[in-house]
Each structure stands twice: as C-alpha cells, then as structure tokens.
Scaffold this motif. Structure first.
Motif, PDB file in Angstrom:
ATOM      1  N   UNK A 381       0.804  -1.216   0.000  1.00  0.00           N
ATOM      2  CA  UNK A 381       0.000   0.000   0.000  1.00  0.00           C
ATOM      3  C   UNK A 381       0.845   1.277   0.000  1.00  0.00           C
ATOM      4  N   UNK A 382       2.066   1.188   0.563  1.00  0.00           N
ATOM      5  CA  UNK A 382       2.868   2.404   0.756  1.00  0.00           C
ATOM      6  C   UNK A 382       4.265   2.238   0.167  1.00  0.00           C
ATOM      7  N   UNK A 383       4.877   3.362  -0.119  1.00  0.00           N
ATOM      8  CA  UNK A 383       6.255   3.364  -0.636  1.00  0.00           C
ATOM      9  C   UNK A 383       6.949   4.649  -0.170  1.00  0.00           C
ATOM     10  N   UNK A 384       8.198   4.789  -0.537  1.00  0.00           N
ATOM     11  CA  UNK A 384       8.995   5.970  -0.171  1.00  0.00           C
ATOM     12  C   UNK A 384       9.027   6.196   1.339  1.00  0.00           C
ATOM     13  N   UNK A 385       9.283   5.143   2.084  1.00  0.00           N
ATOM     14  CA  UNK A 385       9.399   5.257   3.541  1.00  0.00           C
ATOM     15  C   UNK A 385      10.651   6.053   3.897  1.00  0.00           C
ATOM     16  N   UNK A 386      10.506   6.921   4.881  1.00  0.00           N
ATOM     17  CA  UNK A 386      11.658   7.696   5.338  1.00  0.00           C
ATOM     18  C   UNK A 386      11.563   7.903   6.842  1.00  0.00           C
ATOM     19  N   UNK A 387      12.705   7.763   7.509  1.00  0.00           N
ATOM     20  CA  UNK A 387      12.769   8.076   8.938  1.00  0.00           C
ATOM     21  C   UNK A 387      12.802   9.587   9.099  1.00  0.00           C
ATOM     22  N   UNK A 408       7.664   8.812   7.538  1.00  0.00           N
ATOM     23  CA  UNK A 408       6.731   9.285   6.520  1.00  0.00           C
ATOM     24  C   UNK A 408       6.729   8.266   5.387  1.00  0.00           C
ATOM     25  N   UNK A 409       5.665   8.300   4.583  1.00  0.00           N
ATOM     26  CA  UNK A 409       5.555   7.435   3.404  1.00  0.00           C
ATOM     27  C   UNK A 409       4.482   8.036   2.512  1.00  0.00           C
ATOM     28  N   UNK A 410       4.336   7.483   1.336  1.00  0.00           N
ATOM     29  CA  UNK A 410       3.219   7.893   0.481  1.00  0.00           C
ATOM     30  C   UNK A 410       2.539   6.649  -0.067  1.00  0.00           C
ATOM     31  N   UNK A 411       1.290   6.815  -0.397  1.00  0.00           N
ATOM     32  CA  UNK A 411       0.544   5.685  -0.963  1.00  0.00           C
ATOM     33  C   UNK A 411       1.079   5.362  -2.362  1.00  0.00           C
TER      34      UNK A 411
END
Length: 415
Positions: A381-387, A408-411
C-alpha cells in the motif's frame, strides 16, 4: 583491555561487572557486543544481583535449547522473568506459562487447539481490517509514529480474539506496557517501579475478574470461553486460574507482536529491502521470521534448576536461577550465518523468539499471521518510507522493544 572490558566501559555496571538486569542497557546501550563476548569466553556465567542474589547467564543457542526443552531439570513454576528473582511466582502451577508438564500440557491443549494455524487463518481478514485502520494515517502525508501504532496492534488483534470491548483496548495496552516496562520514563510512577507494577497488576486482574465473571454466563468461541471450558485433572479451570491465564495471554500478545516490525522497519528504511518486500511476496514469510530473530522481543526467560546439574561444563546447583538471553541465542555464530546481517531470505531460521520445548509460545500462530498481514498491507500500500525523527527504545529488561519511530511514506500510485 579485553573485549568484555571494552564493552563494559560504556554500559551499566554492577559490582564491577556489566549489569545485564539494568533496563537502561536495552534502551540506551547495546547488549549484543556483550553477549557476543560472553558466547566466546563464558557462555554460561554467574551474574550477581545485589548482595545475595544472582543467576546463571546462558548465551549460546544450544545451551538455551537445552534449558528450555528440559522442564524436568529447569522449572518455570518459580518464575519466568528476572524481575521476580528471589520470590516464587504465585501463579506457579496455575498459569500455563508458569506450570510444568504434565499439568502444563493438559491446561494448554484446548488453547493450543483454538489457536491452530487453520483456526487463526480464518481470522486473517478480521486481522487485516484492524491493521488497515491502524496504518491508514501513514498515507496522509504527515509524520506517522509507527512505534505507537505497533504498540496498539496486538491489543486490536487480541481484543477481537478475547471478545473484549474496543473502548477498553487503549487502557489495557497502557497497563500491559507498565507490566513489561515499569521503569520506562513514559510509564513511570512517582512512587517507583514496584508500586507502578503492583498497581498495574491489580488493575488488570481486577478487570479480568469482572470479564470472566460475566463471560461465565455467556460462553462463546472467544479465548476467554476456551479457558473457562478447559478441563484437566478431572475438573474445569477455576475462575482464579482463568483470570490468571487471561492476563498471561494478553501480556504474551503485547510483548512479541509489536516490536518485530518496529525493529525490521528501523533496519530496512533506506535500503532496497523495503522494495524487495513489495515486489516479491514470497519474501513475506522469511522476512517475518527474520524480523522475529532480529528483534528477539522476549529478551530473556528465567528457569530454576530442580536438581544439581551440568550445563556446557558448568555445575549448577539445585535451586539456582538460570536466565536464557534469547537475543544472544538468536545471533549465535554457530547457528546463523552472518548473524549481524538482517537477511530477508534467511532460510532455515532456527530462531528462539517464541521459545522452544513445552513452553513454545501458544500464540505463535497469531503473531505470525498478524505480522504477515501487516507486511503485506504495509509494503503493497505504501512506498517511499523515510525516517524523520529519533527512534526511542523501551526501557525494559524483559522486552527488547521500540516505543516511538516517526516515519513518513506515500501511498503507491500517488505523487
């Protein structure tokens, strides 16, 4: 200076030695270099606690298995966590986790049957619904505390399985966190850790006394009803035994499930591993097992020697305490290739995150299905995970845990 002395110079010290029971070691320090040195030099060693207590530290995988498998030599009925050292567990013989075979086997069997993989798989979509609700805000574009969401996840799953009112879940989560981390600044009480722990125990046992009394009049298919129907030694489980085991089931769920994904995400953010999980569904199963090994959420298990015995060449006297450091066993170089590497494709994976032997975690099926569904939902469901903030670990000797992890992340499919 030896490796152990070097590590000791930056870790909590007790009586001139590294203090493995200081919870700050697990929140601010790193026990793994200590355990690695112990595995090499003194895999079974005496650890003093205060002036007149102590226990044998067990750090190697094979020794851990020997202790946990052999309940005739190493009993769980006097206590199972090091914070109880020096006092016998009042739940011994009444609570499944603190009872030895053969009584343990008879008490556990109905619960184990209710939590078979087939039975738990039938709840998969109910679990998915709860997990989607918890992680939905991750796609809103703001900072999301993944750690807090994961601490709430096991209660949502266990709440369904035990048929507990949803309005009670946040308070039950808070109370179980106090039980496993009474020294943590976020849960501490002005009157000290012991007062905090005792108060949380009283509230939880009081809560389950009311629930069990009410459930006796409307038995269903939930886990509390399973406990109330359990028969052993020619009788049904008493109300007091059911209450004690409700507490144990809830605590067990809230210990293991939340911390593996926390540690996994902390390790994988910024690496190709997250994309690998999203593009290769076949990695979900092995990835979950590696997350369990890596986190080793149950930090230790306590046993007492029932008779004079020998473990890895070390003589242990009857009545002496023995502590298995699960996190150390799960990074034993003799069992795991490159144990300090998080390997999503690690197979086989003989980790001891759920224990081993007669006390192998009865809820391992729930934990595994929950984590697999979580990984599926999170990485498809999500991508571009960042701490985007500091990871805060739990101050606890019993649990290796993370309580806050801002990300953070985006769909997927959104720009």
């Amino acid at each position: 200076m030896t490796d152990t002395q070097t590590v000791a110079s930056r870790c909590p010290i007790n009586h001139g030695r590294i203090d493995l029971v200081d919870p700050r070691l697990y929140s601010e320090g790193d026990p793994h270099p200590i355990w690695q040195a112990m595995r090499v030099h003194r895999p079974v060693s005496w650890h003093p606690v205060g002036d007149d207590l102590g226990f044998w530290s067990v750090t190697k995988h094979r020794d851990a298995e020997e202790v946990l498998r052999d309940s005739s030599r190493f009993t769980s009925e006097r206590g199972t966590i090091v914070s109880m050292l020096g006092t016998d567990d009042p739940a011994g013989g009444n609570q499944i986790a603190a009872t030895d075979p053969p009584r343990h086997t008879a008490m556990r069997e109905p619960l184990q049957r209710a939590l078979s993989m087939a039975a738990v798989e039938r709840q998969r979509e109910a679990f998915r619904s709860q997990i989607r609700t918890l992680i939905e805000p991750l796609g809103d574009g703001g900072v999301f505390d993944f750690g807090t969401a994961m601490l709430a996840m096991p209660m949502a799953i266990t709440g369904v399985l035990m048929d507990l009112p949803e309005r009670d879940w946040p308070e039950l989560t808070r109370l179980t966190m106090i039980c496993i981390a009474p020294d943590d600044p976020e849960y501490e009480h002005p009157r000290g850790a012991k007062y905090n722990l005792d108060a949380a125990h009283r509230e939880l046992f009081g809560y389950f006394q009311d629930v069990v009394r009410e459930r006796e009049n409307r038995l269903g298919n939930d886990l509390i009803s399973v406990l109330l129907r359990t028969e052993f030694e020619g009788r049904r489980m008493t109300r007091a035994e059911a209450v004690s085991n409700c507490y144990s089931v809830l605590l067990g769920a809230n210990v293991t499930t939340p911390h593996s994904p926390n540690f996994a995400l902390a390790e994988l953010i910024g690496t190709p591993g997250l994309d690998a999980l999203a593009t290769d569904p076949g990695l979900t199963k092995s990835g979950v097992e590696e997350a369990l090994r890596w986190a080793s959420p149950v930090n230790h298990l306590l046993r007492y020697a029932t008779r004079n015995t020998v473990l890895n060449g070390v003589s242990i006297a009857a009545g002496e305490a023995v502590v298995v450091w699960v996190g150390s066993a799960n990074r034993d170089e003799e069992v795991f290739t490159e144990p300090e590497v998080f390997d999503l494709r690690r197979v086989p994976n003989k980790h001891l995150a759920f224990g081993v032997g007669p006390h192998y975690c009865v809820g391992h099926t729930v934990a595994r299905v929950t984590l697999r569904v979580l990984f599926e939902e999170l990485f498809t469901q999500f991508t571009d995970f960042a701490a985007c903030g500091k990871v805060e670990r739990l101050r606890s000797t019993f649990v290796a845990g993370i309580k806050h992890q801002p990300i953070t992340a985006r769909r997927r499919g959104e720009r």
